[in-house]
Structures are given as structure tokens and as C-alpha cells.
Design a protein around this motif. Sequence first.
Motif, mmCIF file in Angstrom:
data_model
loop_
_atom_site.group_PDB
_atom_site.id
_atom_site.type_symbol
_atom_site.label_atom_id
_atom_site.label_comp_id
_atom_site.label_asym_id
_atom_site.label_seq_id
_atom_site.Cartn_x
_atom_site.Cartn_y
_atom_site.Cartn_z
ATOM 1 N N ASN A 135 0.792 -1.428 0.005
ATOM 2 C CA ASN A 135 0.128 0.130 -0.144
ATOM 3 C C ASN A 135 0.917 1.346 0.139
ATOM 4 O OD1 ASN A 135 -1.619 2.209 1.672
ATOM 5 N ND2 ASN A 135 -3.123 0.800 0.996
ATOM 6 N N VAL A 136 0.620 2.217 -0.789
ATOM 7 C CA VAL A 136 1.313 3.609 -0.957
ATOM 8 C C VAL A 136 0.245 4.560 -0.681
ATOM 9 C CG1 VAL A 136 2.499 5.145 -2.305
ATOM 10 C CG2 VAL A 136 2.910 2.467 -2.326
ATOM 11 N N THR A 137 0.460 5.665 0.166
ATOM 12 C CA THR A 137 -0.466 6.778 0.145
ATOM 13 C C THR A 137 0.739 7.936 0.212
ATOM 14 O OG1 THR A 137 -1.683 5.716 1.809
ATOM 15 C CG2 THR A 137 -1.879 8.195 1.702
ATOM 16 N N ALA A 138 0.331 8.978 -0.892
ATOM 17 C CA ALA A 138 1.030 10.029 -1.238
ATOM 18 C C ALA A 138 0.344 11.293 -0.662
ATOM 19 C CB ALA A 138 1.290 10.143 -2.714
ATOM 20 N N LEU A 139 1.174 12.019 0.115
ATOM 21 C CA LEU A 139 0.438 13.248 0.854
ATOM 22 C C LEU A 139 1.346 14.459 0.273
ATOM 23 C CD1 LEU A 139 0.417 11.858 4.571
ATOM 24 C CD2 LEU A 139 -1.460 12.174 2.772
ATOM 25 N N LEU A 140 0.778 15.385 -0.568
ATOM 26 C CA LEU A 140 1.081 16.394 -1.156
ATOM 27 C C LEU A 140 1.264 17.501 0.033
ATOM 28 C CD1 LEU A 140 2.047 18.188 -3.277
ATOM 29 C CD2 LEU A 140 -0.072 18.995 -3.746
ATOM 30 N N SER A 141 2.426 18.157 0.267
ATOM 31 C CA SER A 141 2.665 19.109 1.156
ATOM 32 C C SER A 141 2.282 20.510 0.500
ATOM 33 C CB SER A 141 4.217 19.436 1.503
ATOM 34 O OG SER A 141 4.554 20.561 2.236
ATOM 35 N N MET A 142 1.231 21.364 1.182
ATOM 36 C CA MET A 142 0.974 22.423 0.626
ATOM 37 C C MET A 142 1.785 23.644 0.984
ATOM 38 S SD MET A 142 -1.899 21.303 -0.488
ATOM 39 C CE MET A 142 -2.978 22.880 -1.079
ATOM 40 N N GLU A 143 2.288 23.371 2.055
ATOM 41 C CA GLU A 143 2.892 24.641 2.681
ATOM 42 C C GLU A 143 4.391 24.047 3.477
ATOM 43 O OE1 GLU A 143 2.884 28.936 5.068
ATOM 44 O OE2 GLU A 143 1.218 27.303 5.209
ATOM 45 N N GLU A 144 5.692 24.486 3.264
ATOM 46 C CA GLU A 144 6.504 24.025 4.119
ATOM 47 C C GLU A 144 6.624 25.213 5.275
ATOM 48 O OE1 GLU A 144 11.118 23.960 3.425
ATOM 49 O OE2 GLU A 144 10.431 22.241 2.746
ATOM 50 N N ILE A 145 6.589 24.783 6.527
ATOM 51 C CA ILE A 145 6.374 25.650 7.376
ATOM 52 C C ILE A 145 7.729 25.925 8.165
ATOM 53 C CG2 ILE A 145 5.449 26.038 9.751
ATOM 54 C CD1 ILE A 145 2.848 24.549 8.533
ATOM 55 N N LYS A 146 8.510 24.691 8.362
ATOM 56 C CA LYS A 146 9.706 24.645 8.894
ATOM 57 C C LYS A 146 10.543 23.557 8.197
ATOM 58 C CE LYS A 146 12.495 24.475 13.076
ATOM 59 N NZ LYS A 146 12.754 24.351 14.415
ATOM 60 N N SER A 147 11.744 23.819 7.902
ATOM 61 C CA SER A 147 12.673 22.891 7.292
ATOM 62 C C SER A 147 14.108 23.299 7.918
ATOM 63 C CB SER A 147 12.778 22.584 5.933
ATOM 64 O OG SER A 147 13.654 21.793 5.351
ATOM 65 N N THR A 148 14.834 22.362 8.502
ATOM 66 C CA THR A 148 16.088 22.716 8.995
ATOM 67 C C THR A 148 16.917 21.475 8.999
ATOM 68 O OG1 THR A 148 17.524 23.787 10.473
ATOM 69 C CG2 THR A 148 15.412 22.651 11.509
ATOM 70 N N THR A 149 18.163 21.506 8.933
ATOM 71 C CA THR A 149 18.956 20.586 9.206
ATOM 72 C C THR A 149 19.876 20.775 10.575
ATOM 73 O OG1 THR A 149 20.963 21.435 8.084
ATOM 74 C CG2 THR A 149 19.435 20.070 6.564
ATOM 75 N N MET A 150 19.795 21.757 10.934
ATOM 76 C CA MET A 150 20.365 22.167 12.419
ATOM 77 C C MET A 150 19.909 21.486 13.580
ATOM 78 S SD MET A 150 20.674 26.329 11.531
ATOM 79 C CE MET A 150 21.759 26.671 12.904
ATOM 80 N N LEU A 151 20.719 20.842 14.254
ATOM 81 C CA LEU A 151 20.434 20.284 15.522
ATOM 82 C C LEU A 151 20.593 21.084 16.624
ATOM 83 C CD1 LEU A 151 22.857 17.090 15.158
ATOM 84 C CD2 LEU A 151 20.310 17.281 14.816
ATOM 85 N N PRO A 152 19.548 21.026 17.702
ATOM 86 C CA PRO A 152 19.443 21.923 18.805
ATOM 87 C C PRO A 152 20.627 21.670 19.657
ATOM 88 C CG PRO A 152 17.996 20.178 19.068
ATOM 89 C CD PRO A 152 18.617 19.916 17.635
#
Length: 156
Positions: A135-152
Motif C-alpha cells: 500500500n502506498v499513500t502520497a501526501l502533498l505538502s501544501m506549505e513548508e512551515i519549517k525545514s532545517t538540518t540544524m541540531l539543537p
Amino acid sequence: MSVRIDEMDRNILAELQRDASQSLDEIARAVGSSKTPVWNRIRKLREGGVIGQHTVVLDAEALGFEACFFVLIRTSEHEADWQNRFLEALRARPEVQEAHRLAGEIDYILKVRVKNARAYDVFYQALISEVRIYNVTALLSMEEIKSTTMLPLQGR
């Protein structure tokens, strides 16, 4: 190799995460040290595997990759051979930015970046032609709210 990380190392890593193109002088100034000790610490962190690949973050939309799909995959097959073929198929596809094996009802989640829905369908058709997926379900992102590679790193 296990690396002991102190507050100075965390500060250096935070600066590198913020902007890895900074000069040693700039990093040293930001962390309140001089160039040579900062360089020695960076070298120690690289050799210890704390610092990995150096990359540049690109703006996907500016380059025409306007669609981001999160793909939920369930499989009825859990044999090593199937998993090896599946992982090879994922690694061969540059559209797959992230892939995670999950606990729970969903077996895998993929982050797939493509130009549009047609490009996603091409990706999907190619994937299911290579490996059997229940089974495959694809969800389209409507808006990227936060994206980071930085660790806290601060406040640990």
C-alpha cells in the motif's frame, strides 16, 4: 572513535551549522577563541565522525521542484531480499530526499521532491515496477512551515 564534546565544541558546531562558509577567523571570533584551537577542534570533530559531509542548501522551488510529497509505504514483505531491493531502488532515485523505516502501522515514510504531480507519478510507477509494495499513500505538502538540518546544540 568516541569524541568528547564540550561547550566550546558545541559553540563551534552551532556556528558551522549556521554558516559553514565562514572563515576560521570568523568562527573563532564568534566563539571567543583563536584560529588554531578552533581548527584543531574542527579537525577532531571531523575525524571523530561528528562533522560529516559539507553541502549547500538549495532552494527547491527556485529550481522548479515545486512539489513535495510525503509517501507512506506499507509492505506485506519483510524478507531481507525484498528490503535490499527496496533500499537499492530508493538510493537510486534522486527524488527521494529522506527515507525512514518506522515502527507502527506504516513501514516506511519517504520525502520525495519533484517538479509536479506528473513527475511524482513517473517516480511512483518506476518504484512499484521494481519492488512489490502492499500500500502506498502520497501526501502533498501544501506549505513548508519549517525545514532545517540544524541540531539543537545549545542548552544541553
